[in-house]
Design an enzyme around this catalytic site. Structure first.
Site, PDB file in Angstrom:
ATOM      1  N   CYS A  40       0.052   3.695   2.786  1.00 30.50           N
ATOM      2  CA  CYS A  40       0.557   3.192   4.074  1.00 30.50           C
ATOM      3  C   CYS A  40       2.054   3.456   4.188  1.00 30.50           C
ATOM      4  O   CYS A  40       2.542   3.895   5.238  1.00 30.50           O
ATOM      5  CB  CYS A  40       0.291   1.696   4.214  1.00 30.50           C
ATOM      6  SG  CYS A  40      -1.447   1.219   4.096  1.00 30.50           S
ATOM      7  N   CYS A  74       0.841  -1.205   0.000  1.00 33.52           N
ATOM      8  CA  CYS A  74       0.000   0.000   0.000  1.00 33.52           C
ATOM      9  C   CYS A  74       0.877   1.257   0.000  1.00 33.52           C
ATOM     10  O   CYS A  74       1.576   1.527   0.976  1.00 33.52           O
ATOM     11  CB  CYS A  74      -0.913  -0.027   1.223  1.00 33.52           C
ATOM     12  SG  CYS A  74      -1.757   1.516   1.580  1.00 33.52           S
TER      13      CYS A  74
END
Length: 192
Positions: free
Chosen positions: A77, A74
Site C-alpha cells: 500500500c 502495508c
C-alpha cells in the site's frame, strides 16, 4: 569600575568554532526535518484518506469511484501511495478516490460487503455507484491510470492479473439494495 580583559586570540577562535558548530547543528536539524516532512510527518496514505470524500457521497455524486482498502503498515500500500496520489490529482473532479483503512473498525461493514481479505484492494465503481470491478494487489502508476481512464470514459476495465469484473448478479443485488428495479433474471432454480 571593573574592567574585563579582552579575550585572547585562542578564546576568540574557540568561541567562533562553537558558534560555527551550533550553526551547523541547526542547519542539519532543519534539513532532517525538511526531508522527513516536518515535525509531524504524515504518510501519503493518511493524507489521502483524510482528504477523500465519504464513501456514500462518492457513490452517489454521479462520478466513477476508486475505493482503496489499505493499512498504514502495508508495504505494498505504501509503495503504491505516490502513484495513487498522482492519479488522484490528475483526475480530480472526474473521479472519486476514497481510501478506507482496514484497521479502523468503522469500515468493517464495507470490508465484509466487498470481501476484503487482502490489501491493497481496489473496488471500482461506475458513475451510478455500481461496483463493476476489483483489483487485488499493488498496481503501478500506469495500471492505475488505465483503470481511472476506463472508469471515466465508461469503457471496459483493463485486464490485469489480479483484477476482474464484478458479476452482473452482484450489480443487480446492489441495485435492489438501492431500490432500483431491473427486469427479472432467471435464477439457478428457475428452470424447473
Amino acid at each position: 569600575m571593573i574592567e574585563t580583559p579582552d579575550p585572547g586570540p585562542s578564546e576568540q577562535r574557540g568561541l567562533k568554532e562553537s558558534l560555527l558548530l551550533l550553526l551547523l547543528a541547526v542547519v542539519l536539524a532543519g534539513a532532517v526535518l525538511w526531508f522527513r516532512g516536518g515535525l509531524h510527518p504524515e504518510a501519503p496514505l493518511e493524507r489521502m484518506a483524510r482528504q477523500s470524500p465519504d464513501l456514500q457521497v462518492a457513490l452517489a455524486n454521479g462520478k466513477p469511484s476508486m475505493v482503496e482498502f489499505y493499512a498504514d503498515w502495508c508495504e505494498a500500500c505504501k509503495s503504491m501511495a505516490p502513484a495513487m496520489e498522482t492519479m488522484e490529482s490528475q483526475h480530480r473532479g472526474e473521479l472519486n478516490v476514497v481510501l478506507l483503512n482496514v484497521d479502523n473498525p468503522r469500515w468493517q461493514p464495507q470490508m465484509d460487503r466487498y470481501g476484503v481479505n487482502g490489501i491493497p484492494q481496489l473496488e471500482l465503481f461506475n458513475d451510478q455507484g455500481v461496483d463493476i470491478g476489483r483489483s487485488i494487489g499493488a498496481r503501478s502508476g500506469a495500471e492505475l491510470q488505465a483503470m481511472a481512464q476506463a472508469l471515466i470514459a465508461k469503457e471496459p476495465l483493463p485486464k490485469f492479473a489480479g483484477m476482474g469484473a464484478i458479476s452482473t448478479l452482484d450489480a443487480a443485488e446492489q441495485n435492489q439494495a438501492k431500490g432500483v428495479t431491473s427486469p427479472s433474471q432467471a435464477g439457478p432454480r428457475s428452470h424447473g
